[in-house]
Design an enzyme around this catalytic site. Structure first.
Site, PDB file in Angstrom:
ATOM      1  N   CYS A 131      75.205 -39.946 -53.611  1.00 32.35           N
ATOM      2  CA  CYS A 131      74.097 -40.895 -53.443  1.00 32.35           C
ATOM      3  C   CYS A 131      74.588 -42.311 -53.124  1.00 32.35           C
ATOM      4  O   CYS A 131      73.853 -43.101 -52.529  1.00 32.35           O
ATOM      5  CB  CYS A 131      73.231 -40.938 -54.696  1.00 32.35           C
ATOM      6  N   HIS A 267      69.175 -47.651 -54.510  1.00 33.70           N
ATOM      7  CA  HIS A 267      69.123 -46.198 -54.303  1.00 33.70           C
ATOM      8  C   HIS A 267      67.856 -45.675 -54.966  1.00 33.70           C
ATOM      9  O   HIS A 267      67.517 -46.057 -56.087  1.00 33.70           O
ATOM     10  CB  HIS A 267      70.355 -45.545 -54.907  1.00 33.70           C
ATOM     11  N   ASN A 297      64.429 -38.422 -53.571  1.00 33.73           N
ATOM     12  CA  ASN A 297      65.815 -38.904 -53.572  1.00 33.73           C
ATOM     13  C   ASN A 297      66.530 -38.258 -52.377  1.00 33.73           C
ATOM     14  O   ASN A 297      66.787 -37.058 -52.379  1.00 33.73           O
ATOM     15  CB  ASN A 297      66.477 -38.509 -54.902  1.00 33.73           C
TER      16      ASN A 297
HETATM   17  N1  ACO Z   1      58.358 -30.084 -64.488  1.00 34.44           N
HETATM   18  C1  ACO Z   1      58.011 -29.962 -65.779  1.00 34.44           C
HETATM   19  N2  ACO Z   1      58.903 -30.116 -66.779  1.00 34.44           N
HETATM   20  C2  ACO Z   1      60.168 -30.393 -66.447  1.00 34.44           C
HETATM   21  C3  ACO Z   1      60.580 -30.519 -65.118  1.00 34.44           C
HETATM   22  C4  ACO Z   1      59.620 -30.340 -64.125  1.00 34.44           C
HETATM   23  N3  ACO Z   1      59.926 -30.436 -62.818  1.00 34.44           N
HETATM   24  N4  ACO Z   1      61.902 -30.807 -65.082  1.00 34.44           N
HETATM   25  C5  ACO Z   1      62.308 -30.852 -66.371  1.00 34.44           C
HETATM   26  N5  ACO Z   1      61.261 -30.592 -67.181  1.00 34.44           N
HETATM   27  C6  ACO Z   1      61.265 -30.539 -68.633  1.00 34.44           C
HETATM   28  C7  ACO Z   1      62.620 -30.097 -69.151  1.00 34.44           C
HETATM   29  O1  ACO Z   1      62.718 -28.685 -69.195  1.00 34.44           O
HETATM   30  C8  ACO Z   1      62.608 -30.710 -70.522  1.00 34.44           C
HETATM   31  O2  ACO Z   1      61.826 -29.893 -71.363  1.00 34.44           O
HETATM   32  P1  ACO Z   1      62.259 -29.647 -72.893  1.00 34.44           P
HETATM   33  O3  ACO Z   1      62.240 -31.003 -73.537  1.00 34.44           O
HETATM   34  O4  ACO Z   1      61.213 -28.703 -73.413  1.00 34.44           O
HETATM   35  O5  ACO Z   1      63.637 -29.058 -72.848  1.00 34.44           O
HETATM   36  C9  ACO Z   1      61.877 -32.003 -70.272  1.00 34.44           C
HETATM   37  O6  ACO Z   1      61.061 -31.850 -69.129  1.00 34.44           O
HETATM   38  C10 ACO Z   1      62.851 -33.122 -69.939  1.00 34.44           C
HETATM   39  O7  ACO Z   1      62.346 -34.215 -70.495  1.00 34.44           O
HETATM   40  P2  ACO Z   1      63.137 -35.558 -70.383  1.00 34.44           P
HETATM   41  O8  ACO Z   1      64.612 -35.326 -70.512  1.00 34.44           O
HETATM   42  O9  ACO Z   1      62.536 -36.535 -71.321  1.00 34.44           O
HETATM   43  O10 ACO Z   1      62.833 -35.975 -68.878  1.00 34.44           O
HETATM   44  P3  ACO Z   1      63.129 -37.335 -68.250  1.00 34.44           P
HETATM   45  O11 ACO Z   1      62.081 -38.299 -68.600  1.00 34.44           O
HETATM   46  O12 ACO Z   1      64.550 -37.742 -68.489  1.00 34.44           O
HETATM   47  O13 ACO Z   1      62.987 -37.013 -66.700  1.00 34.44           O
HETATM   48  C11 ACO Z   1      64.390 -36.587 -64.820  1.00 34.44           C
HETATM   49  C12 ACO Z   1      63.838 -36.047 -66.134  1.00 34.44           C
HETATM   50  C13 ACO Z   1      63.234 -36.811 -63.888  1.00 34.44           C
HETATM   51  C14 ACO Z   1      65.327 -35.547 -64.256  1.00 34.44           C
HETATM   52  C15 ACO Z   1      65.106 -37.921 -65.076  1.00 34.44           C
HETATM   53  O14 ACO Z   1      66.003 -37.794 -66.147  1.00 34.44           O
HETATM   54  C16 ACO Z   1      65.887 -38.374 -63.856  1.00 34.44           C
HETATM   55  O15 ACO Z   1      65.323 -38.752 -62.849  1.00 34.44           O
HETATM   56  N6  ACO Z   1      67.222 -38.402 -63.937  1.00 34.44           N
HETATM   57  C17 ACO Z   1      68.073 -38.851 -62.870  1.00 34.44           C
HETATM   58  C18 ACO Z   1      67.899 -38.046 -61.633  1.00 34.44           C
HETATM   59  C19 ACO Z   1      69.165 -37.515 -61.121  1.00 34.44           C
HETATM   60  O16 ACO Z   1      69.921 -36.891 -61.805  1.00 34.44           O
HETATM   61  N7  ACO Z   1      69.434 -37.762 -59.878  1.00 34.44           N
HETATM   62  C20 ACO Z   1      70.599 -37.198 -59.283  1.00 34.44           C
HETATM   63  C21 ACO Z   1      71.153 -38.040 -58.253  1.00 34.44           C
HETATM   64  S1  ACO Z   1      72.100 -39.330 -58.890  1.00 34.44           S
HETATM   65  C22 ACO Z   1      71.108 -40.512 -58.705  1.00 34.44           C
HETATM   66  O17 ACO Z   1      70.386 -40.412 -57.771  1.00 34.44           O
HETATM   67  C23 ACO Z   1      71.168 -41.619 -59.654  1.00 34.44           C
END
Ligand code: ACO
Length: 340
Positions: A131, A267, A297
């Site tokens: 990214c 980003h 993204n």
């Molecule tokens: N739909 C419904 N529920 C979901 C989904 C979905 N698409 N995806 C995850 N969940 C659930 C999980 O299973 C988990 O459930 P559980 O608590 O019962 O196990 C829960 O939602 C996760 O909750 P949180 O961890 O509180 O979610 P969060 O608010 O952190 O959001 C997200 C998750 C959107 C992935 C966020 O952490 C994020 O955007 N992270 C960074 C993204 C990323 O990794 N990008 C990669 C590229 S690097 C960069 O671009 C920086």
């Protein structure tokens, strides 16, 4: 040949002593036609329009058609950036293409762009920082211009993330999209004092986090590209800190403060990450260019796509101070500070 090398060395020396820098003189973008909505994703995995919108800010993303490659998007973006710059491919010395989704393992996707632009000289190569790739590529091209190794450059971020997504994994498949953005850099001589162009670039990586976002395959390990996995929450927390640190580092390098910024073009990973960054920088969201809602993204393409949009609609104007903080798999992170 020796003559050519001597001339090249002389040009390098001249550039170093005369103070050369690079200015962005054209921006372009390319998106696949197909839009994928959150509603459509909800028919594929256990998710909902509400969850995706609330947790990420993403409403839709573009998905490349079968046979539509990263190079196809990169070429379209580069051609439109050159058009805006009023320049021809033959005037370009270097193409640096940032991607983690190349057409092939080899050669570099950038050489397909080089051919399409009608360049028969110069160099073209890929940079891989996921990214953060666009800012890393921008830094490489800017430094080549500063050192006199190139006069004009095309820098591209292009991705077909849809090819490495596990479409059964709701944790990741809702986040990404495909697209490409490009900028044209023109080398300009400056006589010290205030100047326009890329003021500086700041790059970092920390390999201890290499597993936080990764594919489960690769050429030398599995002979396949593999599918992506990510530890979303951990990435989120690191992203906020690293984006903010890189922003402060870039401003401090020029004795500038957050208040001096006209635009932040970060980003586009997640709207909540961007909002938290804005809060840490004490900046109103009106100064932040946000495209994650309609692009998702797009990894290395996200910043040049957002730049392109904000230049086209007149938000970014001449002399504006623009900051592009970035963060990605690796972890990699950094920022470029640009006087437009
Ligand atoms: N739909 C419904 N529920 C979901 C989904 C979905 N698409 N995806 C995850 N969940 C659930 C999980 O299973 C988990 O459930 P559980 O608590 O019962 O196990 C829960 O939602 C996760 O909750 P949180 O961890 O509180 O979610 P969060 O608010 O952190 O959001 C997200 C998750 C959107 C992935 C966020 O952490 C994020 O955007 N992270 C960074 C993204 C990323 O990794 N990008 C990669 C590229 S690097 C960069 O671009 C920086």
């Amino acid at each position: 040949m020796a003559e050519v090398n001597r001339a090249e060395s002389q040009r390098s020396a001249d550039h170093a002593t005369m103070g050369w820098s690079s200015r962005i003189v054209g921006c372009g973008s390319a998106l696949p036609e197909r839009r994928m909505s959150n509603q459509e994703l909800a028919t594929m995995v256990d998710t909902s329009e509400e969850w995706i919108t609330q947790r990420t800010g993403i409403k839709e993303r573009r998905i490349a058609a079968n046979g539509e490659c990263t190079s196809d998007l990169a070429i379209r973006a580069a051609v439109s950036a050159l058009e805006q710059a009023g320049m021809r491919g033959s005037e370009i010395d270097v193409v640096v293409l940032a991607t983690c989704t190349p057409d092939r393992t080899m050669p570099a996707t950038a050489v397909r762009v080089q051919e399409a632009l009608g360049m028969t000289g110069g160099v073209a190569f890929d940079v891989q920082a996921v990214c953060s790739g666009f800012v890393f590529a921008l830094s490489v091209a800017d430094n080549m211009i500063r050192l006199g190794q190139a006069r004009n450059a095309v820098v591209i971020g292009a991705e077909t993330m849809s090819r490495i997504i596990d479409w059964n994994d709701r944790n990741s498949c809702v986040l990404f999209g495909d697209g490409a953005g490009a900028v044209v850099l023109r080398g300009e001589r400056h006589a010290g004092g205030s100047r326009r162009g890329i003021l500086s670039t700041h790059l970092h990586s920390d390999g201890r986090h290499h597993d936080k976002i990764h594919t489960d395959g690769g050429t030398s390990s599995t002979q396949t590209a593999g599918k992506m996995h990510l530890a979303g929450r951990e990435v989120f927390l690191h992203a906020v800190v690293n984006l903010s640190d890189a922003s402060q580092e870039a401003l401090a390098a020029h004795g500038l403060s957050n208040d001096d910024l006209d635009w932040v073009v970060p980003h586009q990973a997640n709207q909540r990450i961007v909002q938290t960054l804005a809060e840490k920088l004490h900046l109103p969201m009106e100064k932040v260019v946000l495209t994650v809602d309609h692009h998702g993204n797009t990894s290395a393409a996200s910043i040049p796509l957002a730049l392109s949009e904000a230049v086209a609609d007149g938000r970014i104007k001449e002399n504006d101070l623009v900051l592009t903080p970035t963060m990605g798999s690796g972890f990699t992170w950094g920022a470029a500070l640009i006087r437009w």
